[in-house]
Design a protein around this motif. Structure first.
Motif, PDB file in Angstrom:
ATOM      1  N   ARG A   1     -34.736  27.660  52.020  1.00 38.16           N
ATOM      2  CA  ARG A   1     -33.552  28.107  52.743  1.00 38.16           C
ATOM      3  C   ARG A   1     -33.572  27.669  54.208  1.00 38.16           C
ATOM      4  O   ARG A   1     -32.668  28.028  54.965  1.00 38.16           O
ATOM      5  N   CYS A   2     -34.604  26.949  54.621  1.00 37.58           N
ATOM      6  CA  CYS A   2     -34.758  26.588  56.028  1.00 37.58           C
ATOM      7  C   CYS A   2     -34.299  25.149  56.240  1.00 37.58           C
ATOM      8  O   CYS A   2     -35.032  24.192  55.942  1.00 37.58           O
ATOM      9  N   ALA A   3     -33.096  24.988  56.762  1.00 37.45           N
ATOM     10  CA  ALA A   3     -32.517  23.657  56.947  1.00 37.45           C
ATOM     11  C   ALA A   3     -33.340  22.822  57.919  1.00 37.45           C
ATOM     12  O   ALA A   3     -33.522  21.613  57.722  1.00 37.45           O
ATOM     13  N   ARG A   4     -33.841  23.441  58.974  1.00 37.23           N
ATOM     14  CA  ARG A   4     -34.605  22.686  59.969  1.00 37.23           C
ATOM     15  C   ARG A   4     -35.905  22.156  59.377  1.00 37.23           C
ATOM     16  O   ARG A   4     -36.322  21.024  59.653  1.00 37.23           O
ATOM     17  N   SER A   5     -36.579  22.960  58.563  1.00 41.04           N
ATOM     18  CA  SER A   5     -37.793  22.484  57.899  1.00 41.04           C
ATOM     19  C   SER A   5     -37.483  21.295  56.996  1.00 41.04           C
ATOM     20  O   SER A   5     -38.222  20.304  56.970  1.00 41.04           O
ATOM     21  N   LEU A   6     -36.388  21.393  56.253  1.00 38.29           N
ATOM     22  CA  LEU A   6     -36.009  20.283  55.381  1.00 38.29           C
ATOM     23  C   LEU A   6     -35.710  19.032  56.180  1.00 38.29           C
ATOM     24  O   LEU A   6     -36.050  17.909  55.771  1.00 38.29           O
ATOM     25  N   ASP A   7     -35.064  19.192  57.329  1.00 39.47           N
ATOM     26  CA  ASP A   7     -34.782  18.034  58.181  1.00 39.47           C
ATOM     27  C   ASP A   7     -36.082  17.376  58.642  1.00 39.47           C
ATOM     28  O   ASP A   7     -36.198  16.144  58.658  1.00 39.47           O
TER      29      ASP A   7
ATOM     30  N   LEU B   1     -49.462  22.131  64.400  1.00 38.18           N
ATOM     31  CA  LEU B   1     -48.765  21.104  65.164  1.00 38.18           C
ATOM     32  C   LEU B   1     -48.467  21.642  66.554  1.00 38.18           C
ATOM     33  O   LEU B   1     -48.197  22.830  66.708  1.00 38.18           O
ATOM     34  N   PRO B   2     -48.461  20.790  67.573  1.00 36.66           N
ATOM     35  CA  PRO B   2     -48.104  21.276  68.910  1.00 36.66           C
ATOM     36  C   PRO B   2     -46.660  21.740  68.990  1.00 36.66           C
ATOM     37  O   PRO B   2     -46.303  22.528  69.863  1.00 36.66           O
ATOM     38  N   GLU B   3     -45.827  21.254  68.082  1.00 40.67           N
ATOM     39  CA  GLU B   3     -44.426  21.665  67.998  1.00 40.67           C
ATOM     40  C   GLU B   3     -43.942  21.420  66.581  1.00 40.67           C
ATOM     41  O   GLU B   3     -44.524  20.626  65.835  1.00 40.67           O
ATOM     42  N   ALA B   4     -42.884  22.092  66.208  1.00 46.84           N
ATOM     43  CA  ALA B   4     -42.309  21.896  64.875  1.00 46.84           C
ATOM     44  C   ALA B   4     -41.336  20.733  64.937  1.00 46.84           C
ATOM     45  O   ALA B   4     -40.158  20.895  65.261  1.00 46.84           O
ATOM     46  N   SER B   5     -41.826  19.540  64.657  1.00 49.63           N
ATOM     47  CA  SER B   5     -40.990  18.344  64.738  1.00 49.63           C
ATOM     48  C   SER B   5     -41.511  17.290  63.779  1.00 49.63           C
ATOM     49  O   SER B   5     -42.687  17.311  63.373  1.00 49.63           O
ATOM     50  N   ALA B   6     -40.633  16.341  63.451  1.00 46.37           N
ATOM     51  CA  ALA B   6     -41.054  15.227  62.605  1.00 46.37           C
ATOM     52  C   ALA B   6     -42.097  14.384  63.317  1.00 46.37           C
ATOM     53  O   ALA B   6     -43.043  13.875  62.696  1.00 46.37           O
ATOM     54  N   ASP B   7     -41.962  14.223  64.648  1.00 46.23           N
ATOM     55  CA  ASP B   7     -42.957  13.459  65.406  1.00 46.23           C
ATOM     56  C   ASP B   7     -44.347  14.050  65.234  1.00 46.23           C
ATOM     57  O   ASP B   7     -45.327  13.332  64.996  1.00 46.23           O
ATOM     58  N   ALA B   8     -44.448  15.368  65.386  1.00 44.96           N
ATOM     59  CA  ALA B   8     -45.749  16.028  65.288  1.00 44.96           C
ATOM     60  C   ALA B   8     -46.307  15.953  63.877  1.00 44.96           C
ATOM     61  O   ALA B   8     -47.515  15.764  63.680  1.00 44.96           O
ATOM     62  N   LEU B   9     -45.442  16.107  62.870  1.00 48.60           N
ATOM     63  CA  LEU B   9     -45.906  16.042  61.480  1.00 48.60           C
ATOM     64  C   LEU B   9     -46.368  14.635  61.133  1.00 48.60           C
ATOM     65  O   LEU B   9     -47.412  14.446  60.488  1.00 48.60           O
ATOM     66  N   VAL B  10     -45.615  13.627  61.555  1.00 54.14           N
ATOM     67  CA  VAL B  10     -46.013  12.242  61.297  1.00 54.14           C
ATOM     68  C   VAL B  10     -47.356  11.942  61.963  1.00 54.14           C
ATOM     69  O   VAL B  10     -48.247  11.323  61.363  1.00 54.14           O
ATOM     70  N   ALA B  11     -47.544  12.413  63.190  1.00 53.53           N
ATOM     71  CA  ALA B  11     -48.804  12.176  63.896  1.00 53.53           C
ATOM     72  C   ALA B  11     -49.969  12.829  63.166  1.00 53.53           C
ATOM     73  O   ALA B  11     -51.063  12.251  63.076  1.00 53.53           O
ATOM     74  N   LEU B  12     -49.752  14.040  62.629  1.00 54.11           N
ATOM     75  CA  LEU B  12     -50.809  14.708  61.875  1.00 54.11           C
ATOM     76  C   LEU B  12     -51.179  13.910  60.635  1.00 54.11           C
ATOM     77  O   LEU B  12     -52.366  13.677  60.363  1.00 54.11           O
ATOM     78  N   VAL B  13     -50.178  13.489  59.875  1.00 49.78           N
ATOM     79  CA  VAL B  13     -50.450  12.733  58.651  1.00 49.78           C
ATOM     80  C   VAL B  13     -51.174  11.432  58.963  1.00 49.78           C
ATOM     81  O   VAL B  13     -52.107  11.021  58.251  1.00 49.78           O
ATOM     82  N   GLU B  14     -50.773  10.782  60.051  1.00 54.12           N
ATOM     83  CA  GLU B  14     -51.386   9.504  60.408  1.00 54.12           C
ATOM     84  C   GLU B  14     -52.863   9.657  60.773  1.00 54.12           C
ATOM     85  O   GLU B  14     -53.663   8.749  60.548  1.00 54.12           O
ATOM     86  N   ARG B  15     -53.250  10.811  61.326  1.00 54.92           N
ATOM     87  CA  ARG B  15     -54.640  10.963  61.755  1.00 54.92           C
ATOM     88  C   ARG B  15     -55.536  11.617  60.707  1.00 54.92           C
ATOM     89  O   ARG B  15     -56.762  11.471  60.745  1.00 54.92           O
ATOM     90  N   LEU B  16     -54.959  12.347  59.759  1.00 53.29           N
ATOM     91  CA  LEU B  16     -55.777  13.031  58.766  1.00 53.29           C
ATOM     92  C   LEU B  16     -56.401  12.053  57.783  1.00 53.29           C
ATOM     93  O   LEU B  16     -55.786  11.050  57.402  1.00 53.29           O
TER      94      LEU B  16
END
Length: 393
Positions: free
Chosen positions: A205-211, A323-338
């Motif tokens: 139900r969270c549109a922002r999470s889906l985005d 994540l330092p913030e809830a954003s696609a940038d932060a999520l992408v950075a996490l995936v790239e380093r894990l």
């Protein structure tokens, strides 16, 4: 054993069903006055005595007043369940107002617990609507014997400083409830390689999470797969189907059976998106979602934003990554380093933790009724809520 009456906003809602089953499992006889919504479990029929108060729709705020009046009238027309019960539990403000009105009109002296598992944005508004909602809730808090809530953040950030409440509280976190099912906790998990699978489980139900998940899927391409599991609430995310169709690496797997379906869901995920962003600045920042308990029990690391109650719990208990913030940038950075070794390390640590940290015990559920029946508790909590409003109005 006690006779427990539940006032429910949706008798077919999965968490409400689990709560009733939990109360039954610890030996209580449960009955209910309940509304019904049609956004999930349409075929469900309760096997406990239930008086239906009518049908409601999500976000139908303009009709809530009339529905509450009709709800009280229905209780008065069929009062046997109310008269027979030793304790009442009213879930959310609507049902608490119905319960308190019915108790007063029936002339009963029965303890009522106010169960609040979310702080709706209506209660944090600074206008006349917000002040009116908080005033109604303060009245409920004043006349209730107990507050049941699911996160310490709600008490620390809202009920204490905003509503001035310092009465009895039972903190019943959204832990995994297995309903007596003989489910085996995995002994080990290992990543099998690309793509990295980020899951989202539960009510969608969270549109922002889906985005955020959709943008991460677009930017990471074949490196990642987004797996969505659960009921899609299209009233909250009307663009849901378009978002799923927009990327080949996003899949909606539909609803799953609880709790039997949890194992396959989390076994197929490398990480789970645990952050709720539906009502940031308030409820979403204060809650603890059931996903962190389910995922941790299954050894699946969670991902959330630092500075939220969810993120703080993940950091404090080592439940995953923040994540330092809830954003696609932060999520992408996490995936790239894990890497797989780091994910496996967290998975091993989760599976080494006692399951009681993530699985609700019968004693935790039994505490609700025990506290309501405690002779030194009293039937009313008088005073604390009267101090409310000094900060919020």
């Amino acid at each position: 054993m006690a006779r427990v009456l539940v006032f429910s906003p949706d008798i077919a809602e999965a968490a409400q069903i689990r709560r009733v089953l939990a109360l039954q499992q610890v030996g209580h006889a449960v009955s209910a006055y309940a509304f019904r919504r049609r956004n999930m479990n349409e075929a469900f029929t309760p096997d406990w005595p239930t008086i239906l108060l009518g049908e409601t729709r999500n976000h139908s705020f303009l009709t809530r007043g009339a529905q509450m009046v009709r709800g009280v009238a229905q209780v008065l027309r069929a009062p046997d369940l109310a008269r027979e019960a030793e304790v009442w539990i009213a879930r959310n403000i609507d049902m608490a107002l119905i319960g308190h009105a019915a108790r007063r009109l029936l002339g009963l002296d029965v303890p009522i617990a106010y169960e609040c598992l979310d702080i709706h944005s209506l209660f944090t508004r600074t206008d006349a609507v917000g002040r009116g909602m908080r005033a109604a809730e303060r009245r409920v808090l004043r006349d209730s014997a107990l507050l049941i809530t699911s996160s310490p953040g709600f008490v620390r950030e809202y009920f204490g400083p905003v509503q001035g409440y310092d009465g009895p509280v039972v903190l019943l976190e959204n832990k995994l409830w297995l309903e007596g099912a003989d489910l085996q906790r995995p002994s080990q998990r290992r990543r099998v390689g690309a793509p990295l699978v980020i899951g989202s489980a539960g009510s969608i139900r969270c549109a922002r999470s889906l985005d955020i998940l959709t943008e991460a899927a677009r930017r990471l391409g074949p490196k990642v797969e987004i797996a969505l599991h659960g009921n899609a609430h299209r009233h909250a995310v009307p663009e849901f189907d378009a978002l799923v169709a927009s990327q080949d690496n996003i899949t909606w797997h539909g609803p799953y059976e609880y709790p039997q379906g949890l194992g396959p869901v989390y076994a197929a995920c490398d990480l789970v998106w645990a952050q709720d962003l539906w009502q940031t600045g308030g409820n979403s920042d204060w809650l603890l979602p059931n996903r962190i308990y389910e995922a941790s029990w299954h050894g699946c690391p969670s991902v959330a934003a630092s500075g939220t109650e969810t993120g703080r719990r993940i950091e404090a208990d080592g439940l995953g990554f923040t994540l330092p913030e809830a954003s696609a940038d932060a999520l992408v950075a996490l995936v790239e380093r894990l890497d797989s070794a780091e994910i496996d390390r967290v998975s091993d640590a989760l599976l080494a933790m006692p399951e009681a940290r993530f699985r609700q015990s019968p004693g935790e559920v039994a505490e609700i009724v025990d506290r309501l029946l405690a002779p030194d508790l009293g039937h009313l909590v008088a005073g604390p809520a009267d101090k409310a409003g000094a900060k919020a109005g």
